[in-house]
Motif scaffolding. Structure first.
Motif, PDB file in Angstrom:
ATOM      1  N   LEU A  16      15.353  -8.085 -40.210  1.00 33.17           N
ATOM      2  CA  LEU A  16      15.874  -7.760 -39.044  1.00 33.17           C
ATOM      3  C   LEU A  16      14.747  -8.975 -38.064  1.00 33.17           C
ATOM      4  CD1 LEU A  16      16.903  -4.207 -39.306  1.00 33.17           C
ATOM      5  CD2 LEU A  16      18.312  -6.210 -38.981  1.00 33.17           C
ATOM      6  N   HIS A  17      13.626  -8.730 -38.224  1.00 31.27           N
ATOM      7  CA  HIS A  17      12.395  -9.375 -37.455  1.00 31.27           C
ATOM      8  C   HIS A  17      12.859 -10.879 -37.309  1.00 31.27           C
ATOM      9  CE1 HIS A  17      10.020  -5.634 -37.563  1.00 31.27           C
ATOM     10  NE2 HIS A  17       9.536  -6.186 -36.438  1.00 31.27           N
ATOM     11  N   ALA A  31      11.656 -11.358 -30.463  1.00 27.35           N
ATOM     12  CA  ALA A  31      12.727 -12.526 -30.440  1.00 27.35           C
ATOM     13  C   ALA A  31      12.365 -13.751 -29.731  1.00 27.35           C
ATOM     14  CB  ALA A  31      14.042 -11.740 -29.858  1.00 27.35           C
ATOM     15  N   GLU A  32      11.532 -13.775 -28.863  1.00 28.61           N
ATOM     16  CA  GLU A  32      11.301 -14.845 -27.974  1.00 28.61           C
ATOM     17  C   GLU A  32       9.839 -14.647 -27.232  1.00 28.61           C
ATOM     18  OE1 GLU A  32      13.462 -15.181 -24.437  1.00 28.61           O
ATOM     19  OE2 GLU A  32      14.111 -13.113 -24.601  1.00 28.61           O
ATOM     20  N   ALA A  33       9.162 -15.724 -27.244  1.00 32.62           N
ATOM     21  CA  ALA A  33       7.855 -15.854 -26.490  1.00 32.62           C
ATOM     22  C   ALA A  33       8.137 -15.499 -25.310  1.00 32.62           C
ATOM     23  CB  ALA A  33       7.234 -17.203 -26.789  1.00 32.62           C
ATOM     24  N   MET A  34       7.503 -14.788 -24.554  1.00 34.34           N
ATOM     25  CA  MET A  34       7.452 -14.565 -23.076  1.00 34.34           C
ATOM     26  C   MET A  34       6.037 -14.470 -22.283  1.00 34.34           C
ATOM     27  SD  MET A  34      10.347 -11.368 -23.325  1.00 34.34           S
ATOM     28  CE  MET A  34      11.411 -11.694 -21.912  1.00 34.34           C
ATOM     29  N   GLY A  46      20.360 -10.081 -24.787  1.00 37.00           N
ATOM     30  CA  GLY A  46      21.769 -10.657 -24.273  1.00 37.00           C
ATOM     31  C   GLY A  46      22.318 -11.954 -24.938  1.00 37.00           C
ATOM     32  N   THR A  47      21.907 -12.361 -26.073  1.00 37.95           N
ATOM     33  CA  THR A  47      22.493 -13.533 -26.829  1.00 37.95           C
ATOM     34  C   THR A  47      23.755 -13.086 -27.281  1.00 37.95           C
ATOM     35  OG1 THR A  47      20.266 -14.118 -27.638  1.00 37.95           O
ATOM     36  CG2 THR A  47      22.187 -15.156 -28.693  1.00 37.95           C
ATOM     37  N   PRO A  48      24.682 -14.102 -26.807  1.00 36.65           N
ATOM     38  CA  PRO A  48      26.259 -13.634 -27.155  1.00 36.65           C
ATOM     39  C   PRO A  48      26.303 -13.348 -28.763  1.00 36.65           C
ATOM     40  CG  PRO A  48      26.044 -15.589 -25.687  1.00 36.65           C
ATOM     41  CD  PRO A  48      24.629 -15.346 -26.166  1.00 36.65           C
ATOM     42  N   ASP A  49      27.309 -12.628 -28.953  1.00 37.17           N
ATOM     43  CA  ASP A  49      27.684 -12.383 -30.505  1.00 37.17           C
ATOM     44  C   ASP A  49      26.376 -11.482 -31.323  1.00 37.17           C
ATOM     45  OD1 ASP A  49      30.334 -13.213 -30.179  1.00 37.17           O
ATOM     46  OD2 ASP A  49      29.429 -15.263 -30.393  1.00 37.17           O
ATOM     47  N   THR A  50      25.467 -10.751 -30.369  1.00 41.13           N
ATOM     48  CA  THR A  50      24.503 -10.103 -31.104  1.00 41.13           C
ATOM     49  C   THR A  50      24.634  -8.496 -30.819  1.00 41.13           C
ATOM     50  OG1 THR A  50      23.174 -10.370 -29.195  1.00 41.13           O
ATOM     51  CG2 THR A  50      22.828 -11.807 -30.976  1.00 41.13           C
TER      52      THR A  50
END
Length: 190
Positions: free
Chosen positions: A148-149, A31-34, A156-160
């Motif tokens: 999905l990927h 979902a995101e780079a960390m 925690g993104t809203p509306d997910t």
């Protein structure tokens, strides 16, 4: 019967990902780079542990460095997992495939402990089906996995909705094998 024709790099990749923490990291980084510090905080593990697993996954090509930033005199790498890249051949020795399946099972069990009430799907099947049905099912599983990927957003993104999706489909001994049953993803065949 073990298949000893596997590429050593593919075998190393499969063995390296056959670890519950590494499976969680790859899911998280879809979902995101960390950075290692962010992965550590998110998974509740030490920074050193997160760094070690990130390096292992990066060294086998499962993660890419998306960016680097200077932090307190050092450089923090931000890693990302790209599940849409070309998938390696999965015709590895059976022991390697079993190790990966066991790591997946541990991860699915952890996720089930956190499962919420709501919609979902679960299926298990060992059957004989026409090759065309098998190929169509694999196309649908492949499409769902990529959907999905690609849609994964930061936690925690809203509306997910927080989801878990695991697939494992393969041919068994006794029926058609090799080229007679070989599958090429629909988008590649076009």
């Amino acid at each position: 019967m073990a298949d000893d024709t596997s590429d050593p790099g593919d075998v190393a990749r499969l063995r390296a990902t056959a670890h519950p923490v590494r499976l969680r990291i790859m899911s998280l980084l879809t979902a995101e780079a960390m950075s290692a510090a962010e992965v550590a905080r998110s998974l509740g593990i030490t920074h050193a542990n997160a760094s070690y697993h990130l390096r292992q996954l990066h060294d086998i090509g499962e993660l890419v460095v998306e960016s680097e930033e200077k932090i307190r005199g050092g450089v923090a790498k931000r890693y990302r997992y790209d599940a849409t890249r070309e998938v390696a051949d999965r015709s590895h020795a059976i022991d390697d495939r079993i190790a990966y399946a066991r790591a997946n099972a541990v991860e699915v069990e952890r996720r089930l402990r956190d499962a919420a009430r709501g919609s979902g799907s679960s299926s298990d099947l060992e059957a004989w089906v026409p090759v065309e049905a098998w190929h169509r099912a694999l196309d649908l599983l492949h499409e769902a996995s990529h959907l999905l990927h690609a849609a994964a957003l930061p936690a925690g993104t809203p509306d997910t909705v927080h989801i878990s999706a695991t697939t494992n489909a393969f041919t068994m001994e006794g029926g058609l094998t090799g080229d007679a049953a070989r599958w090429i993803p629909a988008e590649v065949a076009r």
